[in-house]
Design an enzyme around this catalytic site. Structure first.
Site, PDB file in Angstrom:
ATOM      1  N   LYS A   1      33.143  22.367  36.341  1.00 37.83           N
ATOM      2  CA  LYS A   1      33.290  22.285  34.873  1.00 37.83           C
ATOM      3  C   LYS A   1      32.831  20.952  34.322  1.00 37.83           C
ATOM      4  CE  LYS A   1      37.377  22.115  37.154  1.00 37.83           C
ATOM      5  NZ  LYS A   1      37.798  23.042  38.190  1.00 37.83           N
TER       6      LYS A   1
ATOM      7  N   ALA B   1      27.933  45.796  45.300  1.00 38.90           N
ATOM      8  CA  ALA B   1      26.701  45.071  44.956  1.00 38.90           C
ATOM      9  C   ALA B   1      25.449  45.817  45.401  1.00 38.90           C
ATOM     10  CB  ALA B   1      26.725  43.683  45.585  1.00 38.90           C
TER      11      ALA B   1
ATOM     12  N   LYS C   1      37.016  22.327  30.353  1.00 43.76           N
ATOM     13  CA  LYS C   1      37.014  23.790  30.267  1.00 43.76           C
ATOM     14  C   LYS C   1      36.981  24.251  28.811  1.00 43.76           C
ATOM     15  CE  LYS C   1      39.597  24.004  34.611  1.00 43.76           C
ATOM     16  NZ  LYS C   1      40.977  23.910  35.168  1.00 43.76           N
TER      17      LYS C   1
ATOM     18  N   GLY D   1      39.816  29.500  36.830  1.00 42.79           N
ATOM     19  CA  GLY D   1      39.807  30.050  38.189  1.00 42.79           C
ATOM     20  C   GLY D   1      39.470  31.519  38.259  1.00 42.79           C
TER      21      GLY D   1
END
Lengths: 450, 450
Positions: free
Chosen positions: A115, A33, A215, A144
């Site tokens: 969700k 990052a 989902k 997931g």
């Protein structure tokens, strides 16, 4: 460079998993990052419990334990000017919605695994994010640890996506795997799943298909450039699924999986979650236990599949932390052009309708019990033919019971070619009206996933 | 907003596929990218041929055919100030390298499907891109339409990746599938694959594992934060694989696949491509024909798998166009922090060594032919035990030939537990020295992919 500071709302399974993964892989993540990602504050209902969980997560080297501040004042974290990203790990559509909107209003980026929140209130949340120029990242909301949102929203941007079909609820896939492997009925398999922690004490959201439908709703929006519309989704769970249908499907070369399906058709978009027969030779049919997998079919790429763990502390944390890194890497990009929340530019969403279930096209598995007399099969096939439905496979099971007059009953199992659901329903009504048909017709949908 | 302008170098299968997909899905892609993506110029060796291919791609509505300018002057496209992105579709490491470096020097973003170029010259190219503040995108270089670079570089950033194992060459997977399904030997299966266009006239790069090793090299760099080092990769193809080993593996519950493998160990990084036994029940073992699939194991997410078409005009174009959209969406992000080319910040790459093949840890399949006399198996197992190698499975095939003295020969097939390759090689040398062993030992590697 300064660490990017994260405020965590909630410290349950996923929150604690996120803390653990960030801590364990701190160096590796920083190398990727370019900045440290630091959980600076945690808000929870019960700070004492969270502090104890933190100490456990810090583990053996507790001496160097985290000094992360824990509070029960959620607003304090959401309003904290030093926080760059709010990670919402509370769940549900109540307080979570309020806090997410408040964080956005405070111009904080948001990462969430929620969700239900996005499937129901996505439009409001993404609109607020746009107005405030912040990112709302939600990889963890679907499947997931599998980076399926990224695949759909970025990896497959070249494609006109034709359909998505996914095993996106581990609890029901575990139950279905156990029903098939061990010949259990639903209630017994559910109890076993609960005993092992694969199903919750109140399993309704999972077993009735609601979680999977949330989902599927999110994936549908991203695939087809339409708003999230959970209220239009067809939702059917596995609680009424009989063990005998799993066996008969097997004999015919199929497995039954709870699939979230969304498909583009000429009439509109299908969005439906239900138990589904799929050919046993498909990779998707061989996804067992609590694993998840999503098939995406695009016009250029053809069929692709994404497989992995769909739940659990660390797999979900894998997606949450990936979102934290994504925000760290990309928040400096022009907000009008960086990856749009729903894959399509917000002013270019389509109003293509979501089709009611009656208008859906599918293959069908029909099971019925008939008196074992001449002509009964002819009557049934005539009704189907008159409704324009052709038969792909047929199984007739020999009589098991013989009544006082020496006449038996037989199970007939049919698999039809693709047809519109309302036609099948009409045919079923006619079939059930036959005097020789002694049961209701059990109907399941079948997808060949070619 | 102005279209983003792309200059295409080369117009073979992938170039033409890219043009076709961009044209067909123009509206959908614009809704996602927020801008039109326009192929403005094409440079090819033979402009007449390219113009004819363009006309074919434009198809029925040829009246509205593209006015894209075609030239045989590659430098003119690379130097054209109106071009934003250069898409290199030439292949190889000669002129392609020169043109890519020149495009970068001209501050153009680059999209390429060229795995050989990146596996061999990646360090030089990414360094130049950094200096000039441009993006080099290469999703199409590995596993065609499967967004595996994106999954590794962004989707799994939270993870300490433990290993990657992929079927990343469709030609060899097709040949292996045919050898198994139809009991063919390698040469016959290769001819069939060539007749169907699954293998090239000169198939060396595919069948000797070089193509897969290029791709494994790129994935290894991204997974572990090391420079691309193709010269350190171990490369072994399938041209010497015997049909009998596929059959014996099957009897023992394994399939043989050509895998590109890279794994983190305490001693260093394994980077190797070779035929590999894997348990038949793994999803990866059931990837048939020309399909590709990659397994990635991360410490947080566990095992994930990505499956799809690894080659062909449109699957590869799917990845090229996804990269074009990515550059369109993200080129405005801070170059120091947007997604790094090799997933890790360039100044944070690691010098962890790539291990020589002798130091690799694997399970092994050993086949040898022995005289059918008492004590031969005891001799072999003693040698293995003395080298610290334990046996996981053993298959002894009854004598087929009987010599003049009434004595036969037997095939013995062993599968060992994991051990270091140099130990197995030492054991093999000792076994081959036994008088009762009448053949060389055939050695294949086995991965359980737990």
């Amino acid at each position: 460079m300064e660490p990017i500071k994260v405020g965590l709302l909630g410290f349950g399974t996923v929150g604690c998993g996120t803390y653990t993964v960030l801590r364990r892989n701190q160096e590796e993540i920083k190398r990727r990052a370019g900045r440290d990602i630091e959980i600076a504050r945690i808000a929870v209902r019960n700070p004492a419990k969270a502090k104890s969980a933190l100490a456990t997560a810090d583990g053996a080297d507790g001496a160097a334990a985290s000094t992360v501040a824990v509070t029960d004042d959620f607003n304090a974290v959401v309003d904290d000017p030093s926080i760059d990203i709010v990670a919402e790990m509370i769940g549900g559509t109540g307080i979570a919605r309020e806090l997410v909107l408040r964080a956005i209003a405070n111009r904080k980026h948001v990462v969430t695994a929620n969700k239900a929140l996005l499937a129901v209130h996505g439009t409001e949340i993404f609109e607020a994010a746009h107005k405030n120029g912040v990112m709302v990242a939600f990889e963890a909301a679907v499947a997931g640890g599998i980076p399926i949102i990224k695949a759909l929203r970025e990896g497959l941007t070249a494609n006109r996506i034709e359909y998505i079909a996914g095993i996106i609820n581990g609890t029901t896939n575990y139950i279905l795997s156990e029903m098939r492997d061990r010949g259990l009925d639903f209630a017994t398999a559910l109890k076993a799943a609960q005993a092992l922690g694969y199903a919750e004490a109140d399993p309704t959201f999972d077993i009735e298909g609601v979680d999977a439908a949330h989902k599927a709703t999110i994936m549908s929006a991203i695939a087809f450039g339409v708003p999230v519309q959970f209220d239009k989704a067809y939702v059917e769970g596995i609680s009424k699924l009989a063990a005998i249908d799993i066996r008969y499907a097997e004999e015919l070369g199929y497995r039954i999986k709870l699939l979230g399906i969304t498909r583009r058709t000429e009439k509109g978009i299908e969005l439906r979650t239900h138990p589904t027969l799929i050919p046993a030779k498909r990779l998707l049919a061989n996804v067992e236990g609590a694993m998840n997998a999503v098939v995406v079919h695009g016009d250029a790429v053809g069929t692709t599949l994404y497989y992995g763990k769909g739940a659990g502390a660390e797999p979900t944390a894998s997606a949450v932390v990936a979102d934290l890194v994504d925000v760290t890497r990309l928040h400096t990009a022009d907000p009008e052009h960086r990856v749009p929340h729903l894959a399509f530019q917000r002013d270019r969403l389509s109003d293509t309708p979501i089709l009611p279930i009656d208008e859906v096209t599918s293959g069908y598995y029909l099971r019925l019990r008939v008196a074992d007399v001449t002509g009964v099969l002819a009557d049934i096939t005539r009704i189907l033919a008159n409704t324009g439905i052709s038969i792909d496979a047929l199984l007739q099971k020999e009589s098991e019971q013989v009544d006082d007059h020496g006449k038996g009953e037989t199970d007939i199992i049919l698999i039809t070619h693709e047809t519109v659901e309302k036609n099948v329903n009409a045919a079923i009504a006619d079939i059930e009206a036959l005097r020789t048909v002694v049961s209701k017709v059990t109907k399941l949908r079948m997808e060949s996933l070619n």
